[in-house]
Motif scaffolding. Structure first.
Motif, PDB file in Angstrom:
ATOM      1  N   TYR A 112       0.844  -1.199   0.000  1.00  0.00           N
ATOM      2  CA  TYR A 112       0.000   0.000   0.000  1.00  0.00           C
ATOM      3  C   TYR A 112       0.877   1.246   0.000  1.00  0.00           C
ATOM      4  O   TYR A 112       2.082   1.192   0.296  1.00  0.00           O
ATOM      5  N   ALA A 113       0.262   2.352  -0.332  1.00  0.00           N
ATOM      6  CA  ALA A 113       0.971   3.637  -0.332  1.00  0.00           C
ATOM      7  C   ALA A 113       0.001   4.752   0.001  1.00  0.00           C
ATOM      8  O   ALA A 113      -1.194   4.687  -0.323  1.00  0.00           O
ATOM      9  N   LEU A 114       0.508   5.765   0.658  1.00  0.00           N
ATOM     10  CA  LEU A 114      -0.194   7.020   0.887  1.00  0.00           C
ATOM     11  C   LEU A 114       0.611   8.108   0.192  1.00  0.00           C
ATOM     12  O   LEU A 114       1.823   8.222   0.422  1.00  0.00           O
ATOM     13  N   THR A 115      -0.031   8.882  -0.638  1.00  0.00           N
ATOM     14  CA  THR A 115       0.675   9.934  -1.348  1.00  0.00           C
ATOM     15  C   THR A 115      -0.077  11.250  -1.256  1.00  0.00           C
ATOM     16  O   THR A 115      -1.301  11.285  -1.204  1.00  0.00           O
ATOM     17  N   ALA A 116       0.691  12.315  -1.232  1.00  0.00           N
ATOM     18  CA  ALA A 116       0.177  13.673  -1.349  1.00  0.00           C
ATOM     19  C   ALA A 116       1.336  14.468  -1.923  1.00  0.00           C
ATOM     20  O   ALA A 116       2.054  15.141  -1.196  1.00  0.00           O
ATOM     21  N   PRO A 117       1.582  14.301  -3.226  1.00  0.00           N
ATOM     22  CA  PRO A 117       2.807  14.821  -3.839  1.00  0.00           C
ATOM     23  C   PRO A 117       3.139  16.220  -3.338  1.00  0.00           C
ATOM     24  O   PRO A 117       2.261  17.079  -3.313  1.00  0.00           O
ATOM     25  N   PRO A 118       4.397  16.404  -2.899  1.00  0.00           N
ATOM     26  CA  PRO A 118       5.565  15.525  -3.091  1.00  0.00           C
ATOM     27  C   PRO A 118       5.886  14.617  -1.903  1.00  0.00           C
ATOM     28  O   PRO A 118       7.039  14.304  -1.647  1.00  0.00           O
ATOM     29  N   PHE A 119       4.866  14.189  -1.188  1.00  0.00           N
ATOM     30  CA  PHE A 119       5.032  13.384   0.022  1.00  0.00           C
ATOM     31  C   PHE A 119       4.543  11.964  -0.259  1.00  0.00           C
ATOM     32  O   PHE A 119       3.550  11.783  -0.962  1.00  0.00           O
ATOM     33  N   LEU A 120       5.215  10.958   0.306  1.00  0.00           N
ATOM     34  CA  LEU A 120       4.694   9.599   0.150  1.00  0.00           C
ATOM     35  C   LEU A 120       5.159   8.680   1.266  1.00  0.00           C
ATOM     36  O   LEU A 120       6.234   8.862   1.842  1.00  0.00           O
ATOM     37  N   LEU A 121       4.314   7.706   1.553  1.00  0.00           N
ATOM     38  CA  LEU A 121       4.640   6.578   2.416  1.00  0.00           C
ATOM     39  C   LEU A 121       4.399   5.323   1.598  1.00  0.00           C
ATOM     40  O   LEU A 121       3.385   5.218   0.907  1.00  0.00           O
ATOM     41  N   GLU A 122       5.316   4.371   1.683  1.00  0.00           N
ATOM     42  CA  GLU A 122       5.132   3.084   0.996  1.00  0.00           C
ATOM     43  C   GLU A 122       5.370   1.931   1.969  1.00  0.00           C
ATOM     44  O   GLU A 122       6.229   2.013   2.842  1.00  0.00           O
ATOM     45  N   TYR A 123       4.615   0.863   1.747  1.00  0.00           N
ATOM     46  CA  TYR A 123       4.748  -0.375   2.521  1.00  0.00           C
ATOM     47  C   TYR A 123       4.664  -1.533   1.539  1.00  0.00           C
ATOM     48  O   TYR A 123       3.821  -1.528   0.627  1.00  0.00           O
ATOM     49  N   ASP A 124       5.518  -2.540   1.733  1.00  0.00           N
ATOM     50  CA  ASP A 124       5.471  -3.729   0.888  1.00  0.00           C
ATOM     51  C   ASP A 124       5.788  -4.958   1.736  1.00  0.00           C
ATOM     52  O   ASP A 124       6.668  -4.918   2.592  1.00  0.00           O
ATOM     53  N   ASN A 125       5.027  -6.031   1.507  1.00  0.00           N
ATOM     54  CA  ASN A 125       5.298  -7.309   2.179  1.00  0.00           C
ATOM     55  C   ASN A 125       5.046  -8.425   1.169  1.00  0.00           C
ATOM     56  O   ASN A 125       3.931  -8.937   1.041  1.00  0.00           O
ATOM     57  N   THR A 126       6.089  -8.769   0.418  1.00  0.00           N
ATOM     58  CA  THR A 126       5.969  -9.811  -0.602  1.00  0.00           C
ATOM     59  C   THR A 126       7.135 -10.803  -0.575  1.00  0.00           C
ATOM     60  O   THR A 126       6.996 -11.922  -1.068  1.00  0.00           O
ATOM     61  N   GLN A 127       8.255 -10.431  -0.023  1.00  0.00           N
ATOM     62  CA  GLN A 127       9.440 -11.280  -0.076  1.00  0.00           C
ATOM     63  C   GLN A 127       9.405 -12.337   1.031  1.00  0.00           C
ATOM     64  O   GLN A 127       8.656 -12.235   1.988  1.00  0.00           O
ATOM     65  N   ASN A 128      10.252 -13.366   0.859  1.00  0.00           N
ATOM     66  CA  ASN A 128      10.358 -14.440   1.861  1.00  0.00           C
ATOM     67  C   ASN A 128       8.986 -14.998   2.235  1.00  0.00           C
ATOM     68  O   ASN A 128       8.602 -15.026   3.416  1.00  0.00           O
ATOM     69  N   ASP A 129       8.240 -15.407   1.211  1.00  0.00           N
ATOM     70  CA  ASP A 129       6.899 -15.965   1.414  1.00  0.00           C
ATOM     71  C   ASP A 129       5.985 -14.967   2.127  1.00  0.00           C
ATOM     72  O   ASP A 129       5.227 -15.317   3.033  1.00  0.00           O
ATOM     73  N   ASN A 130       6.079 -13.726   1.701  1.00  0.00           N
ATOM     74  CA  ASN A 130       5.201 -12.661   2.218  1.00  0.00           C
ATOM     75  C   ASN A 130       5.363 -12.488   3.725  1.00  0.00           C
ATOM     76  O   ASN A 130       4.376 -12.306   4.450  1.00  0.00           O
ATOM     77  N   ASN A 131       6.607 -12.497   4.170  1.00  0.00           N
ATOM     78  CA  ASN A 131       6.896 -12.351   5.593  1.00  0.00           C
ATOM     79  C   ASN A 131       8.105 -11.436   5.774  1.00  0.00           C
ATOM     80  O   ASN A 131       9.036 -11.732   6.527  1.00  0.00           O
ATOM     81  N   HIS A 132       8.077 -10.292   5.073  1.00  0.00           N
ATOM     82  CA  HIS A 132       9.264  -9.434   4.979  1.00  0.00           C
ATOM     83  C   HIS A 132       8.774  -8.023   4.643  1.00  0.00           C
ATOM     84  O   HIS A 132       8.387  -7.742   3.511  1.00  0.00           O
ATOM     85  N   ILE A 133       8.763  -7.139   5.628  1.00  0.00           N
ATOM     86  CA  ILE A 133       8.166  -5.814   5.462  1.00  0.00           C
ATOM     87  C   ILE A 133       9.216  -4.756   5.135  1.00  0.00           C
ATOM     88  O   ILE A 133      10.294  -4.719   5.752  1.00  0.00           O
ATOM     89  N   HIS A 134       8.876  -3.897   4.176  1.00  0.00           N
ATOM     90  CA  HIS A 134       9.622  -2.676   3.907  1.00  0.00           C
ATOM     91  C   HIS A 134       8.671  -1.495   4.048  1.00  0.00           C
ATOM     92  O   HIS A 134       7.557  -1.527   3.510  1.00  0.00           O
ATOM     93  N   THR A 135       9.083  -0.452   4.765  1.00  0.00           N
ATOM     94  CA  THR A 135       8.293   0.778   4.827  1.00  0.00           C
ATOM     95  C   THR A 135       9.226   1.963   4.633  1.00  0.00           C
ATOM     96  O   THR A 135      10.365   1.965   5.131  1.00  0.00           O
ATOM     97  N   VAL A 136       8.756   2.969   3.921  1.00  0.00           N
ATOM     98  CA  VAL A 136       9.586   4.148   3.669  1.00  0.00           C
ATOM     99  C   VAL A 136       8.728   5.404   3.698  1.00  0.00           C
ATOM    100  O   VAL A 136       7.551   5.380   3.322  1.00  0.00           O
ATOM    101  N   TRP A 137       9.317   6.476   4.163  1.00  0.00           N
ATOM    102  CA  TRP A 137       8.707   7.810   4.137  1.00  0.00           C
ATOM    103  C   TRP A 137       9.657   8.714   3.363  1.00  0.00           C
ATOM    104  O   TRP A 137      10.825   8.838   3.715  1.00  0.00           O
ATOM    105  N   ARG A 138       9.150   9.296   2.277  1.00  0.00           N
ATOM    106  CA  ARG A 138       9.926  10.225   1.461  1.00  0.00           C
ATOM    107  C   ARG A 138       9.147  11.533   1.314  1.00  0.00           C
ATOM    108  O   ARG A 138       7.921  11.548   1.353  1.00  0.00           O
TER     109      ARG A 138
END
Length: 325
Positions: A280-306
């Motif tokens: 999922y992602a939340l955006t309000a350009p030029p702001f964003l948050l991203e989250y992903d959980n797909t690696q290692n059998d969907n047991n591996h979270i990445h989150t970023v704020w830019r």
């Protein structure tokens, strides 16, 4: 709003100065660099070495001072999460060792690098960072102003499957709060929010020095949500912002409010079922948050704020140099 961040800037200056003073000359050389060093904007969340001084090369007292510096940039909750991410690398080390995974030795709770760019005791802009596997905290200080992005928190495994820490979730709210928002949407709004039945393999903006927000789908706008749904989105937004020290988090929040929360969008990709790949992602350009959980059998979270305004303190530096010239 400058005054509201003066306390945070002062705490960072004091902590960085104290940390550097406790290092030997050799350690200090590793832990410091000029503010305009060529790799200032280089960062990654992948395993591997980083520029700077790792916790492994510090004694106990120095490690304590390093962690005190980290705590000046984050809230109490953010500091706890950062510490949990570091500790999780030791858990992953044992899981991979027992599974016979090659290079399991690279996992280490003390392979996190601290680095100060510029002079925290001077009048010029300076910055500091803490970086290692699944943790990237970047703070830029310009006078009494502070910028706190890019920021990355991750967790592998997202849910520890076995061993003495079985059941541990290091970043549970990042998934759970988004599922509350998604679950609150009626069928028509969910159809707008879900942009793809398949989740991407990682966050779409990667670890590029400058984030390309155009990579991220828009989804459903805050303005098109019901009031309860808007409340869930706000809670999710604040979860990320509130990882930072309160003065900086609150200013980031107020900037979003002034710009208009109605422009914030929420998108989801992948399965709605727990345990399957999702993003999922939340955006309000030029702001964003991203989250992903797909690696290692969907047991591996990445989150970023830019934030293209604030990443690396770009707007603060522009204003500073304009005043200087």
């Amino acid at each position: 709003m400058a005054g509201s961040q003066a306390g945070a800037a002062a705490r960072m200056t004091e902590a960085a100065t104290t940390f550097l003073a406790a290092l030997s000359a050799e350690q200090r050389a590793a832990a410091t660099a000029p503010f305009d060093t060529g790799d200032h904007r280089d960062w990654t969340y992948l395993p591997g070495s980083r520029p700077g001084l790792p916790l492994a090369d510090m004694d106990d007292a120095q490690q304590g001072l390093a962690m005190e510096l980290l705590a000046t940039g984050l809230s109490a909750a953010g500091t706890d999460r950062a510490g949990a991410i570091m500790a999780l690398d030791a858990v992953l080390r044992e899981l991979e060792r027992e599974a016979g995974v090659s290079n399991w030795e690279r996992r280490d709770a003390k392979r996190y690098w601290f680095r100060v760019l510029g002079d925290p005791g001077g009048d010029a802009p300076w910055a500091w960072r803490v970086n290692g596997h699944h943790l990237a905290v970047h703070l830029t200080v310009v006078g009494d102003r502070v910028a706190g992005t890019p920021q990355f928190f991750g967790a592998n495994p997202a849910l520890v499957p076995s061993g003495p820490h079985a059941g541990l979730r290091t970043l549970p709210e990042s998934e759970d709060l988004a599922r509350v928002l998604l679950g609150s949407l009626d069928a028509d709004r969910r159809a707008v929010a879900i942009v793809d039945p398949i989740a991407p393999g990682d966050i779409l903006t990667r670890h590029d020095p400058v984030a390309d927000i155009g990579r991220v789908p828009r989804g459903l706008a805050y303005a098109d949500m019901t009031e309860p749904q808007q409340g869930h989105l706000t809670t999710l937004l604040r979860h990320y912002l509130d990882r930072l020290t309160p003065e900086v988090a609150e200013e980031s929040w107020q900037e979003l409010v002034v710009a208009g929360l109605e422009q914030v969008t929420f998108c989801w990709a992948g399965s709605e079922q727990r345990g399957l790949g999702h993003y999922y992602a939340l955006t309000a350009p030029p702001f964003l948050l991203e989250y992903d959980n797909t690696q290692n059998d969907n047991n591996h979270i990445h989150t970023v704020w830019r934030d293209l305004r604030h990443d690396w303190g770009e707007d603060l530096l522009a204003a500073h140099y304009a005043r200087q010239h």
